[in-house]
Motif scaffolding. Structure first.
Motif, PDB file in Angstrom:
ATOM      1  N   ARG A  91       0.831  -1.202   0.000  1.00  0.00           N
ATOM      2  CA  ARG A  91       0.000   0.000   0.000  1.00  0.00           C
ATOM      3  C   ARG A  91       0.870   1.258   0.000  1.00  0.00           C
ATOM      4  O   ARG A  91       1.871   1.330   0.718  1.00  0.00           O
ATOM      5  N   LYS A  92       0.495   2.218  -0.822  1.00  0.00           N
ATOM      6  CA  LYS A  92       1.247   3.467  -0.900  1.00  0.00           C
ATOM      7  C   LYS A  92       0.996   4.315   0.341  1.00  0.00           C
ATOM      8  O   LYS A  92      -0.089   4.303   0.929  1.00  0.00           O
ATOM      9  N   HIS A  93       2.008   5.066   0.713  1.00  0.00           N
ATOM     10  CA  HIS A  93       1.876   5.961   1.866  1.00  0.00           C
ATOM     11  C   HIS A  93       0.917   7.099   1.543  1.00  0.00           C
ATOM     12  O   HIS A  93       0.936   7.661   0.437  1.00  0.00           O
ATOM     13  N   VAL A  94       0.060   7.415   2.515  1.00  0.00           N
ATOM     14  CA  VAL A  94      -0.863   8.545   2.390  1.00  0.00           C
ATOM     15  C   VAL A  94      -0.456   9.582   3.433  1.00  0.00           C
ATOM     16  O   VAL A  94      -0.594   9.335   4.636  1.00  0.00           O
ATOM     17  N   PRO A  95       0.074  10.724   3.017  1.00  0.00           N
ATOM     18  CA  PRO A  95       0.564  11.716   3.992  1.00  0.00           C
ATOM     19  C   PRO A  95      -0.581  12.388   4.743  1.00  0.00           C
ATOM     20  O   PRO A  95      -1.737  12.370   4.308  1.00  0.00           O
ATOM     21  N   LEU A  96      -0.252  12.990   5.870  1.00  0.00           N
ATOM     22  CA  LEU A  96      -1.254  13.695   6.667  1.00  0.00           C
ATOM     23  C   LEU A  96      -1.881  14.846   5.898  1.00  0.00           C
ATOM     24  O   LEU A  96      -3.025  15.238   6.172  1.00  0.00           O
ATOM     25  N   SER A  97      -1.165  15.367   4.914  1.00  0.00           N
ATOM     26  CA  SER A  97      -1.668  16.506   4.140  1.00  0.00           C
ATOM     27  C   SER A  97      -2.922  16.161   3.339  1.00  0.00           C
ATOM     28  O   SER A  97      -3.631  17.055   2.894  1.00  0.00           O
ATOM     29  N   LYS A  98      -3.214  14.874   3.153  1.00  0.00           N
ATOM     30  CA  LYS A  98      -4.423  14.468   2.430  1.00  0.00           C
ATOM     31  C   LYS A  98      -5.686  14.711   3.253  1.00  0.00           C
ATOM     32  O   LYS A  98      -6.791  14.709   2.721  1.00  0.00           O
ATOM     33  N   LEU A  99      -5.517  14.895   4.556  1.00  0.00           N
ATOM     34  CA  LEU A  99      -6.658  15.159   5.433  1.00  0.00           C
ATOM     35  C   LEU A  99      -6.969  16.650   5.444  1.00  0.00           C
ATOM     36  O   LEU A  99      -6.059  17.477   5.549  1.00  0.00           O
ATOM     37  N   GLU A 100      -8.240  16.998   5.360  1.00  0.00           N
ATOM     38  CA  GLU A 100      -8.624  18.407   5.424  1.00  0.00           C
ATOM     39  C   GLU A 100      -8.316  18.985   6.805  1.00  0.00           C
ATOM     40  O   GLU A 100      -7.801  20.099   6.926  1.00  0.00           O
ATOM     41  N   THR A 101      -8.634  18.234   7.824  1.00  0.00           N
ATOM     42  CA  THR A 101      -8.267  18.608   9.195  1.00  0.00           C
ATOM     43  C   THR A 101      -7.741  17.362   9.909  1.00  0.00           C
ATOM     44  O   THR A 101      -8.239  16.251   9.687  1.00  0.00           O
ATOM     45  N   LEU A 102      -6.751  17.549  10.748  1.00  0.00           N
ATOM     46  CA  LEU A 102      -6.201  16.411  11.472  1.00  0.00           C
ATOM     47  C   LEU A 102      -7.180  15.949  12.547  1.00  0.00           C
ATOM     48  O   LEU A 102      -7.718  16.770  13.304  1.00  0.00           O
ATOM     49  N   PHE A 199       4.918   7.142  14.153  1.00  0.00           N
ATOM     50  CA  PHE A 199       3.820   6.180  14.095  1.00  0.00           C
ATOM     51  C   PHE A 199       2.552   6.795  13.490  1.00  0.00           C
ATOM     52  O   PHE A 199       1.934   6.208  12.589  1.00  0.00           O
ATOM     53  N   LEU A 200       2.135   7.940  13.970  1.00  0.00           N
ATOM     54  CA  LEU A 200       0.910   8.563  13.467  1.00  0.00           C
ATOM     55  C   LEU A 200       1.127   9.222  12.106  1.00  0.00           C
ATOM     56  O   LEU A 200       0.218   9.249  11.272  1.00  0.00           O
ATOM     57  N   GLU A 201       2.324   9.725  11.859  1.00  0.00           N
ATOM     58  CA  GLU A 201       2.616  10.342  10.561  1.00  0.00           C
ATOM     59  C   GLU A 201       2.458   9.345   9.422  1.00  0.00           C
ATOM     60  O   GLU A 201       2.047   9.706   8.320  1.00  0.00           O
ATOM     61  N   ARG A 202       2.784   8.085   9.665  1.00  0.00           N
ATOM     62  CA  ARG A 202       2.766   7.068   8.612  1.00  0.00           C
ATOM     63  C   ARG A 202       1.429   6.328   8.507  1.00  0.00           C
ATOM     64  O   ARG A 202       1.263   5.508   7.593  1.00  0.00           O
ATOM     65  N   THR A 203       0.499   6.589   9.404  1.00  0.00           N
ATOM     66  CA  THR A 203      -0.741   5.799   9.425  1.00  0.00           C
ATOM     67  C   THR A 203      -2.026   6.623   9.329  1.00  0.00           C
ATOM     68  O   THR A 203      -2.957   6.227   8.621  1.00  0.00           O
ATOM     69  N   VAL A 204      -2.093   7.755  10.000  1.00  0.00           N
ATOM     70  CA  VAL A 204      -3.363   8.499  10.101  1.00  0.00           C
ATOM     71  C   VAL A 204      -3.851   8.977   8.738  1.00  0.00           C
ATOM     72  O   VAL A 204      -5.062   9.075   8.490  1.00  0.00           O
ATOM     73  N   GLY A 205      -2.938   9.256   7.801  1.00  0.00           N
ATOM     74  CA  GLY A 205      -3.330   9.744   6.482  1.00  0.00           C
ATOM     75  C   GLY A 205      -4.287   8.828   5.747  1.00  0.00           C
ATOM     76  O   GLY A 205      -5.083   9.286   4.909  1.00  0.00           O
ATOM     77  N   HIS A 206      -4.252   7.530   6.029  1.00  0.00           N
ATOM     78  CA  HIS A 206      -5.149   6.589   5.349  1.00  0.00           C
ATOM     79  C   HIS A 206      -6.613   6.854   5.674  1.00  0.00           C
ATOM     80  O   HIS A 206      -7.506   6.448   4.915  1.00  0.00           O
ATOM     81  N   PHE A 207      -6.884   7.549   6.771  1.00  0.00           N
ATOM     82  CA  PHE A 207      -8.266   7.852   7.129  1.00  0.00           C
ATOM     83  C   PHE A 207      -8.832   9.004   6.318  1.00  0.00           C
ATOM     84  O   PHE A 207      -9.978   9.415   6.536  1.00  0.00           O
ATOM     85  N   SER A 208      -8.055   9.524   5.368  1.00  0.00           N
ATOM     86  CA  SER A 208      -8.612  10.492   4.417  1.00  0.00           C
ATOM     87  C   SER A 208      -9.664   9.825   3.539  1.00  0.00           C
ATOM     88  O   SER A 208     -10.522  10.501   2.968  1.00  0.00           O
ATOM     89  N   ASP A 209      -9.613   8.510   3.413  1.00  0.00           N
ATOM     90  CA  ASP A 209     -10.659   7.735   2.755  1.00  0.00           C
ATOM     91  C   ASP A 209     -11.769   7.509   3.774  1.00  0.00           C
ATOM     92  O   ASP A 209     -11.562   6.864   4.799  1.00  0.00           O
ATOM     93  N   GLU A 210     -12.952   8.025   3.511  1.00  0.00           N
ATOM     94  CA  GLU A 210     -14.047   7.963   4.475  1.00  0.00           C
ATOM     95  C   GLU A 210     -14.480   6.539   4.788  1.00  0.00           C
ATOM     96  O   GLU A 210     -15.093   6.297   5.826  1.00  0.00           O
ATOM     97  N   GLU A 211     -14.166   5.588   3.894  1.00  0.00           N
ATOM     98  CA  GLU A 211     -14.568   4.207   4.118  1.00  0.00           C
ATOM     99  C   GLU A 211     -13.519   3.402   4.901  1.00  0.00           C
ATOM    100  O   GLU A 211     -13.752   2.251   5.244  1.00  0.00           O
ATOM    101  N   MET A 212     -12.388   4.027   5.179  1.00  0.00           N
ATOM    102  CA  MET A 212     -11.327   3.349   5.934  1.00  0.00           C
ATOM    103  C   MET A 212     -11.710   3.293   7.408  1.00  0.00           C
ATOM    104  O   MET A 212     -12.003   4.321   8.021  1.00  0.00           O
TER     105      MET A 212
END
Length: 741
Positions: A91-102, A199-212
């Motif tokens: 799976r490709k990395h999803v950066p935190l910047s993909k989230l509108e708000t953290l 830890f959070l930098e490499r994982t939280v970005g995946h929640f930019s997908d609302e279905e995750m």
């Protein structure tokens, strides 16, 4: 007929080897190798079913059918493994910047009776995670209700949660914490799992997908498991769990079937609320929770990076208890939430979850493979009836294909031979776990796996080893009987073809049985924290001098350092307390535990004494949050079973006593005498200092005896000493002496 079979053997073997060599460069050749593996093994099983089943008596027919069904079950597992391995997926990395708000994040550290040293390590690392501090809340969820843990939380400024009872064990603990918190993302962390700063930098970005709904990072272990440690094979094999945690979890992620493994995972709180929180009623709440979350087309992700590290079971007995719990828990899950009947799971999700549950029956299958040749050699019970050469024509291509296919796709994270060792070692216990859980349905109390185990002496696990000793004894008896077949052939009516097959088979199993017996010898674990080899520089400060050093290895409680300061050896021998500074750690108080001279340099063992909270956090940052050691990632390198046996036999000895010395000893060769029990014994002094000496002599003495040493050297003209250790060296004995008043 035989010419055709010989051509089949040669062509299949050459073809397999060719595509294996090509697979090192081309992925398509790995896929061809997988197809060849499945085809050749299907042909082998078809031939086995038609031509090899025994028919001479009822018990042999039953044994033959059981063996064939066992091989078919293994082939079905191979099909699923082939599907997982067909196409690499990361799976490709999803950066935190993909989230509108953290999102806000709650970190739950679940604990019951783990040591506070382990817990402190995890807490400190959690406070170092890089993420806006106002968005992170750390909770220690203490089912042990310990006031000392509450005080530890207050010391670090984090939240403490306990509850009145321990209902539903860990799942109940986490569900209770959900009612006391409000973060949008929930992180579950075991008490011994230490997260890295990213830890959070490499994982939280995946929640930019609302279905995750949940993201899983692998459990990676910084200590050696019992297979690595007890067999002295730390540098040749990986942690036994690495293959599942890194290889299989990544393959399952392609089908949205990543398994939640209890720690290092992040959840969307709203999704947890939808499924009623963490699953209860089973002892593997993690697997059940992940499966429930993935239903109804919810998404999960696996981030295959080392983002947290922890402790694997440190004794073999604890490892078996842990696997017994996992085995029973998987069977409990299929009773309560059968994946085949669960709505919202795809076909591949159902298949992969059922395969994961089916895996735990390996203990029964492996016991069939272990007992089948022994039943023939000891009791003349056939499990197959075939000519030796015919079996070779079909079995050899099947065996070679499994070896080469697995080697091509396993990425040095496992080998077929070591899988055989792991399964043989755990088979008797996992077979009992399955049978008792399926038929007895006995309630099983949730037990936390012990961590931070220490022991000072080598011991043999007699009770644990009983199944291996029984199998080893039966194997030895079978081989003795084989000898009798050849010495007195007229007394035994034996099918020689089947005899040859079973001799080879029992010898193949014997190697794994021997390693299982070796595994039952628990090595001492003296340290309460693991040491890491690093490449760091620092400064040692004493009352009268400062000197630069290099760190050889380090833990949170101490370090071994190397100094190029022979001119200061007298000073360093006499002083015991210093301060050190290294890698951002400032003015840390240390106590010298030992000092030694090797290869023209001084080595010292240091214990960190009373570090401040800031100093402790900096040490954890160096070791875990921004790790400088590269020893965690391991592979199977020249991991031959014979080498493991040889190394075990060679290295089973006591630790080097020189690492207990407080002062430098001068190497000498002096003639002298020892006066003991009214007798005088000639001896040679090998080294000495003001604290003690080592001598060589041709007589055995006892530890703790008091002797008198005399030589022509002024310092050793007449000194009384106590014998601290005795070591054999050829025909001589070398003894270590500590001078007494």
């Amino acid at each position: 007929m035989e010419n055709g079979l010989f051509e089949w053997l040669v062509l299949s073997s050459v073809g397999l080897l060719l595509f294996y060599l090509l697979s090192k460069k081309f992925h398509w050749s790995k896929q061809v190798l997988i197809i060849l593996f499945l085809s050749i093994n299907a042909i082998y099983l078809g031939w086995r079913a038609v031509y090899t089943l025994p028919t001479m008596n009822t018990i042999s027919i039953i044994a033959g059918v059981l063996l064939l069904l066992t091989e078919v079950a293994g082939f079905l597992q191979s099909i699923v493994f082939s599907i997982i391995s067909w196409r690499p997926f990361k799976r490709k990395h999803v950066p935190l910047s993909k989230l509108e708000t953290l999102p806000t994040v709650d970190i739950f550290i679940a604990t019951y009776n783990e040591s506070e040293d382990l817990l402190k390590r995890t807490i400190a690392a959690c406070t170092l995670i890089r993420y806006p501090k106002n968005l992170v809340t750390i909770y220690v969820c203490d089912d042990g209700r310990r006031s000392s843990v509450r005080e530890l939380c207050e010391e670090f400024g984090i939240s403490y949660i306990d509850r009145k009872d321990n209902s539903h064990a860990k799942a109940g603990n986490l569900n209770h914490a959900l009612t006391k918190s409000s973060g949008e993302i929930v992180v579950t962390m075991d008490a011994d799992m230490v997260p890295q700063a990213n830890f959070l930098e490499r994982t939280v970005g995946h929640f930019s997908d609302e279905e995750m709904v949940f993201v899983q990072a692998p459990q990676v272990f910084y200590n050696d498991d019992p297979f690595q440690y007890n067999l002295f094979f730390e540098d040749r094999i990986t942690n036994e769990q690495d293959f599942f945690m890194r290889q299989l979890e990544q393959g399952k992620d392609r089908f949205n079937a990543t398994m939640y493994v209890g720690s290092n995972a992040l959840f969307r709180r709203t999704a947890l609320d939808e499924v009623g929180g963490f699953a209860t009623g089973v002892i593997t709440e993690d697997m059940a929770t992940g499966m429930l979350l993935q239903s109804d087309n919810r998404k999960s992700a696996f981030v295959n990076e080392t983002l947290a590290v922890g402790l694997s079971p440190e004794t073999y007995a604890d490892l078996l208890k842990q696997r017994d719990r996992w085995c029973r828990g998987n069977i409990q899950v299929v009773r309560k939430w059968n994946p085949l009947k669960m709505k919202g799971l795809s076909f591949m999700q159902k298949l992969l979850y059922m395969d994961g549950i089916h895996y735990w029956f390996f203990g029964i299958y492996k016991m069939v493979f272990l007992l089948a040749p022994l039943l023939f050699l000891v009791f003349n019970i056939y499990s197959l009836d075939v000519a030796f050469d015919q079996l070779l024509w079909f079995w050899i291509p099947a065996f070679i294909s499994s070896q080469l296919m697995f080697k091509a796709v396993a990425d040095k994270k496992r080998t077929v031979m070591w899988s055989h060792v792991y399964e043989v070692a755990m088979a008797p216990y996992m077979a009992m776990s399955v049978l008792s859980e399926v038929f007895l349905k006995k309630k099983f109390k949730f037990n936390v796996t012990r961590k931070g185990v220490q022991n000072d002496r080598r011991r043999f696990l007699w009770v644990t080893s009983l199944p291996y000793l029984f199998l080893a004894g039966l194997t030895a008896f079978a081989l003795v009987k084989v000898g009798l077949y050849y010495v007195y052939p007229e007394r035994y009516n034996v099918n020689l073809d089947v005899l040859y097959i079973n001799i080879f088979w029992v010898l193949y199993n014997a190697m794994a049985i021997i390693l299982a017996v070796f595994l039952s010898f628990e090595r001492p674990r003296h340290r309460n924290s693991e040491r890491f080899s690093v490449d760091l520089q620092g400064v040692l400060n004493g009352p009268e001098a400062s000197v630069s050093f290099e760190i050889v290895n380090i833990s949170e409680s101490g370090a071994r350092i190397e100094l190029d300061a022979l001119t200061l050896q007298s000073y360093l021998s006499n002083e015991t307390e210093f301060t050190v500074s290294f890698a951002g750690v400032k003015d840390l108080k240390v106590e010298k535990k030992w000092i030694n001279q090797r290869d023209g340099k001084l080595q010292m063992g240091l214990t960190f004494t009373h570090p401040t909270q800031v100093q402790y956090a900096e040490i954890i940052r160096v070791l875990f949050s921004e790790p400088v050691n590269a020893g965690i990632e391991k592979y199977y390198e020249k991991a031959y079973l014979t080498t493991a046996m040889y190394r075990f036999l060679k290295r089973t000895k006591k630790a080097d006593p020189t690492f207990n010395r407080q002062v430098i000893r001068e190497n000498v060769t002096l003639s002298g005498q020892l006066h003991v029990d009214g007798q005088t014994v000639d001896a040679t002094v090998l080294d000495y200092s003001e604290a003690g000496c080592s001598v060589r002599l041709n007589r055995t003495l006892r530890v703790d005896q008091i002797v008198k040493v005399t030589t022509d050297e002024r310092e050793l003209s007449e000194r009384s000493a106590k014998i601290c250790w005795v070591r054999r060296k050829g025909r001589s004995r070398v003894i270590g002496l500590k001078f007494v008043a």
